[in-house]
Each structure stands twice: as C-alpha cells, then as structure tokens.
Design a protein around this motif. Structure first.
Motif, PDB file in Angstrom:
ATOM      1  N   SER A  77      92.606  34.378  19.798  1.00 25.32           N
ATOM      2  CA  SER A  77      91.634  33.323  20.092  1.00 25.32           C
ATOM      3  C   SER A  77      92.123  31.949  19.645  1.00 25.32           C
ATOM      4  CB  SER A  77      90.297  33.635  19.414  1.00 25.32           C
ATOM      5  OG  SER A  77      90.456  33.739  18.018  1.00 25.32           O
ATOM      6  N   SER A  78      92.944  31.887  18.609  1.00 23.14           N
ATOM      7  CA  SER A  78      93.437  30.582  18.151  1.00 23.14           C
ATOM      8  C   SER A  78      94.373  29.961  19.187  1.00 23.14           C
ATOM      9  CB  SER A  78      94.143  30.714  16.797  1.00 23.14           C
ATOM     10  OG  SER A  78      95.271  31.556  16.900  1.00 23.14           O
ATOM     11  N   TYR A  79      95.206  30.790  19.804  1.00 20.00           N
ATOM     12  CA  TYR A  79      96.100  30.277  20.853  1.00 20.00           C
ATOM     13  C   TYR A  79      95.274  29.808  22.059  1.00 20.00           C
ATOM     14  CZ  TYR A  79      99.670  30.146  24.502  1.00 20.00           C
ATOM     15  OH  TYR A  79     100.479  29.758  25.536  1.00 20.00           O
ATOM     16  N   PHE A  80      94.240  30.585  22.410  1.00 14.48           N
ATOM     17  CA  PHE A  80      93.363  30.181  23.507  1.00 14.48           C
ATOM     18  C   PHE A  80      92.682  28.850  23.199  1.00 14.48           C
ATOM     19  CE2 PHE A  80      88.840  30.331  24.958  1.00 14.48           C
ATOM     20  CZ  PHE A  80      89.077  29.985  26.283  1.00 14.48           C
ATOM     21  N   THR A  81      92.203  28.698  21.969  1.00 15.34           N
ATOM     22  CA  THR A  81      91.531  27.455  21.567  1.00 15.34           C
ATOM     23  C   THR A  81      92.477  26.265  21.669  1.00 15.34           C
ATOM     24  OG1 THR A  81      89.981  28.599  20.106  1.00 15.34           O
ATOM     25  CG2 THR A  81      90.379  26.264  19.654  1.00 15.34           C
ATOM     26  N   LYS A  82      93.713  26.428  21.213  1.00 15.52           N
ATOM     27  CA  LYS A  82      94.702  25.343  21.299  1.00 15.52           C
ATOM     28  C   LYS A  82      94.999  24.996  22.752  1.00 15.52           C
ATOM     29  CE  LYS A  82      97.028  26.456  16.929  1.00 15.52           C
ATOM     30  NZ  LYS A  82      98.251  27.011  16.300  1.00 15.52           N
ATOM     31  N   PHE A  83      95.156  26.022  23.588  1.00 17.46           N
ATOM     32  CA  PHE A  83      95.419  25.825  25.020  1.00 17.46           C
ATOM     33  C   PHE A  83      94.259  25.067  25.668  1.00 17.46           C
ATOM     34  CE2 PHE A  83      94.569  27.335  29.337  1.00 17.46           C
ATOM     35  CZ  PHE A  83      95.776  27.090  29.979  1.00 17.46           C
ATOM     36  N   PHE A  84      93.044  25.513  25.410  1.00 17.18           N
ATOM     37  CA  PHE A  84      91.871  24.912  26.035  1.00 17.18           C
ATOM     38  C   PHE A  84      91.715  23.452  25.606  1.00 17.18           C
ATOM     39  CE2 PHE A  84      87.348  24.060  26.648  1.00 17.18           C
ATOM     40  CZ  PHE A  84      87.112  24.630  27.887  1.00 17.18           C
ATOM     41  N   LYS A  85      91.907  23.188  24.314  1.00 10.70           N
ATOM     42  CA  LYS A  85      91.746  21.818  23.816  1.00 10.70           C
ATOM     43  C   LYS A  85      92.849  20.901  24.346  1.00 10.70           C
ATOM     44  CE  LYS A  85      90.978  19.016  19.703  1.00 10.70           C
ATOM     45  NZ  LYS A  85      90.822  18.996  18.228  1.00 10.70           N
ATOM     46  N   LYS A  86      94.060  21.431  24.478  1.00  7.02           N
ATOM     47  CA  LYS A  86      95.175  20.623  24.963  1.00  7.02           C
ATOM     48  C   LYS A  86      94.899  20.067  26.354  1.00  7.02           C
ATOM     49  CE  LYS A  86     100.135  20.833  26.004  1.00  7.02           C
ATOM     50  NZ  LYS A  86     101.361  21.681  25.969  1.00  7.02           N
ATOM     51  N   TYR A  87      94.275  20.878  27.212  1.00  7.70           N
ATOM     52  CA  TYR A  87      94.099  20.478  28.611  1.00  7.70           C
ATOM     53  C   TYR A  87      92.699  19.977  28.950  1.00  7.70           C
ATOM     54  CZ  TYR A  87      98.682  22.520  29.233  1.00  7.70           C
ATOM     55  OH  TYR A  87     100.032  22.796  29.123  1.00  7.70           O
ATOM     56  N   THR A  88      91.742  20.115  28.026  1.00  4.26           N
ATOM     57  CA  THR A  88      90.398  19.592  28.297  1.00  4.26           C
ATOM     58  C   THR A  88      89.958  18.545  27.289  1.00  4.26           C
ATOM     59  OG1 THR A  88      89.210  21.234  26.943  1.00  4.26           O
ATOM     60  CG2 THR A  88      89.739  21.852  29.223  1.00  4.26           C
ATOM     61  N   GLY A  89      90.639  18.486  26.142  1.00  2.00           N
ATOM     62  CA  GLY A  89      90.248  17.551  25.091  1.00  2.00           C
ATOM     63  C   GLY A  89      89.125  18.058  24.213  1.00  2.00           C
ATOM     64  N   LEU A  90      88.649  19.281  24.487  1.00  2.00           N
ATOM     65  CA  LEU A  90      87.563  19.875  23.716  1.00  2.00           C
ATOM     66  C   LEU A  90      87.933  21.285  23.277  1.00  2.00           C
ATOM     67  CD1 LEU A  90      84.554  18.979  26.058  1.00  2.00           C
ATOM     68  CD2 LEU A  90      85.073  17.868  23.877  1.00  2.00           C
ATOM     69  N   THR A  91      87.424  21.705  22.136  1.00  2.00           N
ATOM     70  CA  THR A  91      87.543  23.109  21.778  1.00  2.00           C
ATOM     71  C   THR A  91      86.540  23.892  22.627  1.00  2.00           C
ATOM     72  OG1 THR A  91      85.833  23.038  20.081  1.00  2.00           O
ATOM     73  CG2 THR A  91      88.101  22.480  19.394  1.00  2.00           C
ATOM     74  N   PRO A  92      86.717  25.212  22.765  1.00  4.30           N
ATOM     75  CA  PRO A  92      85.725  26.000  23.515  1.00  4.30           C
ATOM     76  C   PRO A  92      84.305  25.825  22.981  1.00  4.30           C
ATOM     77  CG  PRO A  92      87.705  27.298  23.147  1.00  4.30           C
ATOM     78  CD  PRO A  92      87.885  26.032  22.367  1.00  4.30           C
ATOM     79  N   GLU A  93      84.157  25.778  21.650  1.00  2.09           N
ATOM     80  CA  GLU A  93      82.825  25.599  21.068  1.00  2.09           C
ATOM     81  C   GLU A  93      82.241  24.236  21.422  1.00  2.09           C
ATOM     82  OE1 GLU A  93      85.490  26.598  19.485  1.00  2.09           O
ATOM     83  OE2 GLU A  93      85.054  28.586  18.655  1.00  2.09           O
ATOM     84  N   ASP A  94      83.070  23.192  21.391  1.00  4.17           N
ATOM     85  CA  ASP A  94      82.594  21.850  21.754  1.00  4.17           C
ATOM     86  C   ASP A  94      82.206  21.781  23.222  1.00  4.17           C
ATOM     87  OD1 ASP A  94      82.863  20.895  19.182  1.00  4.17           O
ATOM     88  OD2 ASP A  94      84.871  20.062  19.510  1.00  4.17           O
ATOM     89  N   PHE A  95      82.966  22.484  24.073  1.00 12.33           N
ATOM     90  CA  PHE A  95      82.630  22.509  25.493  1.00 12.33           C
ATOM     91  C   PHE A  95      81.260  23.129  25.698  1.00 12.33           C
ATOM     92  CE2 PHE A  95      82.510  24.845  29.533  1.00 12.33           C
ATOM     93  CZ  PHE A  95      82.674  23.798  30.416  1.00 12.33           C
ATOM     94  N   ARG A  96      80.970  24.194  24.984  1.00 11.09           N
ATOM     95  CA  ARG A  96      79.673  24.841  25.100  1.00 11.09           C
ATOM     96  C   ARG A  96      78.543  23.902  24.731  1.00 11.09           C
ATOM     97  NH1 ARG A  96      80.722  31.110  23.054  1.00 11.09           N
ATOM     98  NH2 ARG A  96      80.603  31.965  25.176  1.00 11.09           N
ATOM     99  N   LYS A  97      78.783  23.026  23.768  1.00  9.45           N
ATOM    100  CA  LYS A  97      77.739  22.088  23.348  1.00  9.45           C
ATOM    101  C   LYS A  97      77.433  21.043  24.404  1.00  9.45           C
ATOM    102  CE  LYS A  97      78.991  22.563  18.456  1.00  9.45           C
ATOM    103  NZ  LYS A  97      79.618  21.883  17.288  1.00  9.45           N
ATOM    104  N   THR A  98      78.350  20.824  25.348  1.00 15.79           N
ATOM    105  CA  THR A  98      78.133  19.824  26.397  1.00 15.79           C
ATOM    106  C   THR A  98      77.273  20.359  27.532  1.00 15.79           C
ATOM    107  OG1 THR A  98      80.091  20.396  27.709  1.00 15.79           O
ATOM    108  CG2 THR A  98      80.398  18.848  25.886  1.00 15.79           C
ATOM    109  N   LEU A  99      77.056  21.666  27.591  1.00 16.51           N
ATOM    110  CA  LEU A  99      76.376  22.282  28.729  1.00 16.51           C
ATOM    111  C   LEU A  99      74.862  22.132  28.628  1.00 16.51           C
ATOM    112  CD1 LEU A  99      78.548  25.503  28.919  1.00 16.51           C
ATOM    113  CD2 LEU A  99      78.719  23.470  30.368  1.00 16.51           C
TER     114      LEU A  99
END
Length: 288
Positions: free
Chosen positions: A266-288
């Motif tokens: 999950s840490s690698y996924f989090t780094k990947f997601f943040k690199k290309y969206t500017g948000l961590t997965p948890e932060d993205f969820r907060k925007t919904l």
C-alpha cells in the motif's frame, strides 16, 4: 457518501427488464431516480441528449457544463454524477451489454464508435445546429416505437439507435488525424482496449507491444502521434482512473485497493497515486 458505492444494473431502473432497455424523456426519469444524481456506476450503456437545462455532469471525475443539444455516452463501469441548475430535459436511453448482440452479426460493432471507447473527452459531444431537428426526430421516433408494442418493435428501436450512433460518429470524421494510417489508428484502439482489460497486471508498454506484435518504440510513436502522450502515460492514467473509482467505495481499504491493482504494497501505491494526482488516496477520498 455511502459506505457501499452504488452500482446499478439495467433491471433496477428499467420497466422493460426482460428487454434490457430503458427509454424515457429525461425530466420524468430524473424525477423518478433522484438518487442517481449522486456518484454511481452503471453495468449498462447510457446515452443522454440534453435539450434544455444547465449545471454540470461528471464522468470519471471530469466535470462538464450541461448544455442544450449536448449528447453524451457512457460505457459500463464508468463513474457518473449530476448537479443540475433549474429545469432540465431531453432524452435518455439505457441499454444492456447484450442488447445489440442478437441483432448484429458483429457482436463488437459498438467498438467502431469512438464515443463508446470509455475515454471521457470522446463521450461528450455538442450537436451542431443543422443536426438538431434530425436528432430530435430520431429520439422521438424511438420513444414512439417503444410505446406502440408492435411486431419487431425492438428491432426498429435498435435500427433508429444505430442511425443516431452513425450520425454522431460522422461528426468526428473531420477530427481524425489525416496523416495517420488507418492501421496505426486500429493499433491504438486495440492498445486502449487492452489497457482497459489488463491495466492491473500489465504496467509496461513492452507488455502491450508484445501482445500487439509491434515494438515498444512503434507503440510509443503511435501514442505520441495520435494522442500527444506516451504509451506509459496511457497505462498510468488507466491505473489512476481505476484507483479513483475504487477509492469511492469506502468499505475498501487502501491496502485492498493496492492489492486489487497488483501493487506490491500500500505504501508504494500511495506514493504512485500522490506522484500523479498530487493527493494521497486518503486525501482524494476527502474531496468526494
């Protein structure tokens, strides 16, 4: 936001369960299905023509302004929501995946239409003024035919729908790259289909190039020429899109989502997601 992300099949919202299709004017449909304004997925194809109204509609996390004589198409699995301003009307047709398969010898015929390729910017089309009357006539004919219950009525509906698809497809002919060979365009479409099917287990351009019997350099050149982006970016964008779709479902943990997408942890996924969206997965969820 609900813990369980809603996914609707054709039977849950159709009065024609045995026929795998729903045909309606948009205003009464919206009145009957107010919950569909919230983010949700469909297991069926979805076509809407707006004739009046304003506001926004979002497809796969990209928002579009609602305009009269705008038509949009969705394929199964896409995420969708509405936020209308004032009265809105038009036409809506939902149809299941197998709806055309018994009607056409070529079961993948709908793949010929770019607006059904699952790419958001291909799915929203503003209809030019000279086609308004013809498009309205076809939608009215579909509504009328669906109410008559005549012999071969559904075949007539399918024939009228195909006329709409072909008319809309012809609008995009002028936008096709003139200098690109049809062969390369076909390769690109096949690459995009493969990424939709294999994004979780194939992450590198060379894997797709091998399946297409071309070199990675050729695949990358096609993507750069037609899309203006690299093959690697096409793959990454598809992975990120699926990650966003899964993150809407709150009862899936980030660890589960990382596992579903074949990340090592999950840490690698989090780094990947943040690199290309500017948000961590948890932060993205907060925007919904």
């Amino acid at each position: 936001m609900k813990e369980q992300f809603p996914v609707y099949d054709i039977c849950t919202i159709s009065d024609f369960k045995q026929e795998d299709i729903l045909i309606s004017r948009f205003a009464p449909y919206l009145q009957s299905h107010k919950n569909l304004a919230l983010p949700h997925k469909h297991t069926f194809y979805h076509m809407v023509l707006f004739t009046e109204g304003a506001g926004t509609h979002a497809v796969d996390f990209t928002s579009f302004a609602v305009k009269p004589y705008q038509i949009y198409f969705m394929v199964p699995g896409q995420v969708h929501s509405w936020a209308f301003e004032g009265a809105v009307d038009g036409y809506i047709i939902n149809f299941s995946v197998p709806f055309f398969q018994s009607f056409l010898l070529k079961q993948d015929y709908l793949d010929n239409f770019q607006f059904f390729d699952g790419t958001t910017n291909h799915a929203i089309i503003n209809i030019p003024t000279e086609l308004h009357r013809q498009i309205i006539y076809l939608f009215e004919a579909i509504l009328h035919e669906s109410e008559l219950n005549l012999k071969l009525g559904l075949d007539m509906v399918k024939a009228l729908m195909l006329q709409i698809f072909i008319l809309i497809a012809r609008l995009n002919t002028a936008d096709a790259p003139k200098s690109t060979a049809n062969y390369n365009y076909t390769l690109l479409r096949n690459f995009q289909k493969l990424t939709n099917q294999r994004f979780a287990d194939l992450k590198l351009p060379k894997d797709y190039a091998e399946l297409l019997y071309i070199t990675p350099n050729h695949l990358n050149a096609i993507c750069k020429d037609i899309l203006g982006t690299s093959a690697g970016e096409v793959i990454r964008n598809r992975v990120i899109l699926e990650a966003k779709r899964l993150l809407i479902t709150l009862n899936l943990s980030v660890t589960q989502i990382a596992y579903n997408l074949n990340f090592t942890d999950s840490s690698y996924f989090t780094k990947f997601f943040k690199k290309y969206t500017g948000l961590t997965p948890e932060d993205f969820r907060k925007t919904l």
